[in-house]
Design a protein around this motif. Structure first.
Motif, PDB file in Angstrom:
ATOM      1  N   HIS A  68     128.462  18.811 135.957  1.00  0.00           N
ATOM      2  CA  HIS A  68     127.122  19.049 136.059  1.00  0.00           C
ATOM      3  C   HIS A  68     126.334  19.198 134.910  1.00  0.00           C
ATOM      4  O   HIS A  68     126.761  19.878 133.927  1.00  0.00           O
ATOM      5  CB  HIS A  68     126.672  19.606 137.271  1.00  0.00           C
ATOM      6  CG  HIS A  68     126.997  19.463 138.489  1.00  0.00           C
ATOM      7  ND1 HIS A  68     126.482  18.429 139.208  1.00  0.00           N
ATOM      8  CD2 HIS A  68     127.825  19.995 139.349  1.00  0.00           C
ATOM      9  CE1 HIS A  68     126.861  18.202 140.455  1.00  0.00           C
ATOM     10  NE2 HIS A  68     127.924  19.259 140.422  1.00  0.00           N
TER      11      HIS A  68
ATOM     12  N   LYS B 294     128.006  17.501 145.372  1.00  0.00           N
ATOM     13  CA  LYS B 294     128.809  16.161 145.060  1.00  0.00           C
ATOM     14  C   LYS B 294     128.066  15.049 145.379  1.00  0.00           C
ATOM     15  O   LYS B 294     127.447  14.938 146.447  1.00  0.00           O
ATOM     16  CB  LYS B 294     130.269  16.292 145.892  1.00  0.00           C
ATOM     17  CG  LYS B 294     131.360  17.443 145.453  1.00  0.00           C
ATOM     18  CD  LYS B 294     132.467  17.354 146.239  1.00  0.00           C
ATOM     19  CE  LYS B 294     133.562  18.287 145.294  1.00  0.00           C
ATOM     20  NZ  LYS B 294     134.655  18.191 146.328  1.00  0.00           N
TER      21      LYS B 294
ATOM     22  N   ALA C 209     132.346  21.302 137.191  1.00  0.00           N
ATOM     23  CA  ALA C 209     132.253  20.203 137.996  1.00  0.00           C
ATOM     24  C   ALA C 209     131.680  19.100 137.352  1.00  0.00           C
ATOM     25  O   ALA C 209     131.254  18.069 138.023  1.00  0.00           O
ATOM     26  CB  ALA C 209     131.523  20.509 139.374  1.00  0.00           C
TER      27      ALA C 209
ATOM     28  N   VAL D 200     128.766  23.715 144.585  1.00  0.00           N
ATOM     29  CA  VAL D 200     129.336  22.744 144.144  1.00  0.00           C
ATOM     30  C   VAL D 200     129.601  21.573 145.005  1.00  0.00           C
ATOM     31  O   VAL D 200     129.403  20.454 144.682  1.00  0.00           O
ATOM     32  CB  VAL D 200     130.569  23.163 143.151  1.00  0.00           C
ATOM     33  CG1 VAL D 200     131.419  21.926 142.692  1.00  0.00           C
ATOM     34  CG2 VAL D 200     130.058  24.058 141.952  1.00  0.00           C
ATOM     35  N   GLU D 201     130.000  22.006 146.039  1.00  0.00           N
ATOM     36  CA  GLU D 201     130.433  21.138 147.229  1.00  0.00           C
ATOM     37  C   GLU D 201     129.149  20.364 147.630  1.00  0.00           C
ATOM     38  O   GLU D 201     129.018  19.052 147.834  1.00  0.00           O
ATOM     39  CB  GLU D 201     131.066  21.664 148.560  1.00  0.00           C
ATOM     40  CG  GLU D 201     131.386  21.046 149.487  1.00  0.00           C
ATOM     41  CD  GLU D 201     132.381  20.031 149.206  1.00  0.00           C
ATOM     42  OE1 GLU D 201     132.512  18.840 149.731  1.00  0.00           O
ATOM     43  OE2 GLU D 201     133.311  20.006 148.244  1.00  0.00           O
TER      44      GLU D 201
END
Length: 250
Positions: free
Chosen positions: A52, A250, A50, A246-247
């Motif tokens: 990060h 965001k 993702a 992860v969601e």
């Protein structure tokens, strides 16, 4: 991997994966370490995919960090201060703080005291935080973990047995872990009302240490709860755990 000297002189190990945005700081559970709690189960990989920037700390007494055999060197506040000392060491002014089990309690303490925390994720804990001020000692006592590290396996109560199995699998310093458990025999959480940042509570549906996680989420001013399949050790490895994390970030 790198090391730094924390506030009381102990040398602690941390690992950094470069990425973008607000750094995500990970704090593992008791007995575990960066690899066991975050890398081997795919959490770090999911965060990397993702994009990060990820940082993980091996808590005092764990992993590649220093392991004094002195219970006086271990407390919830000491571990929370270690996380904040890592922020200082790396010059972080904004963070998303993530913790599991022991690391979840530590992360709640950090978020209470440190305005650098912009988002908070805690896993492997539930209503024990609300009812007991920390770990749910109705399910397990600190002495049970001490016994699990020091006694014959036949003497270990069922809820502590997984910690001995994990300790033997990882080859940890069991005497140090016994000192950690001895030092963490307090109830450090007095109030959750000061944690006003967006928060996520993650728990396994078969985790006795994270019962009724929705009650913990309800006690936080701005939090939601996600339940995934698994017990205390398996929930963090479920793909739904990483996906929810992860969601949320965001």
């Amino acid at each position: 991997m790198a090391k730094f000297t924390t506030w009381d002189g102990l040398e602690l190990n941390y690992t950094v994966w470069e990425g973008e945005g607000v750094p995500v700081v990970l704090q593992h559970g008791v007995v575990a370490d960066t690899n066991a709690n975050w890398m081997s189960v795919g959490v770090v990989a999911a965060l990397q995919r993702a994009g990060h920037h990820v940082i993980s700390l091996d808590a005092r007494g764990h992993g590649r960090s220093e392991k004094p055999h002195d219970a006086a060197r271990y407390s919830w506040r000491a571990m929370a201060d270690d996380v904040r000392a890592l922020y200082d060491h790396l010059g972080l002014d904004r963070v998303a703080q993530v913790g599991y089990s022991m690391g979840g309690i530590v992360s709640l303490l950090v978020a209470t005291a440190d305005k650098r925390v912009e988002r908070l994720v805690v896993g492997g804990i539930g209503c024990g935080v609300v009812d007991c001020g920390g770990i749910d000692w109705r399910v397990i006592e600190s002495g049970d973990i001490v016994t699990a590290m020091t006694a014959d396996p036949a003497e270990i109560v069922p809820n502590a047995r997984m910690f001995r199995i994990l300790a033997d699998a990882l080859g940890v310093d069991r005497e140090a872990i016994a000192m950690v458990a001895t030092g963490l025999n307090e109830a450090p959480i007095e109030s959750l009302s000061d944690i006003t940042v967006p928060a996520l509570v993650l728990a396994g549906d078969a985790d006795p240490f994270a019962a009724e996680p929705e009650r913990l989420a309800a006690a936080l001013p701005d939090a939601r709860c996600v339940v995934v399949p698994g017990d205390h050790l398996a929930a963090v490895a479920d793909p739904g755990f990483s996906a929810a994390l992860v969601e949320f970030l965001k």
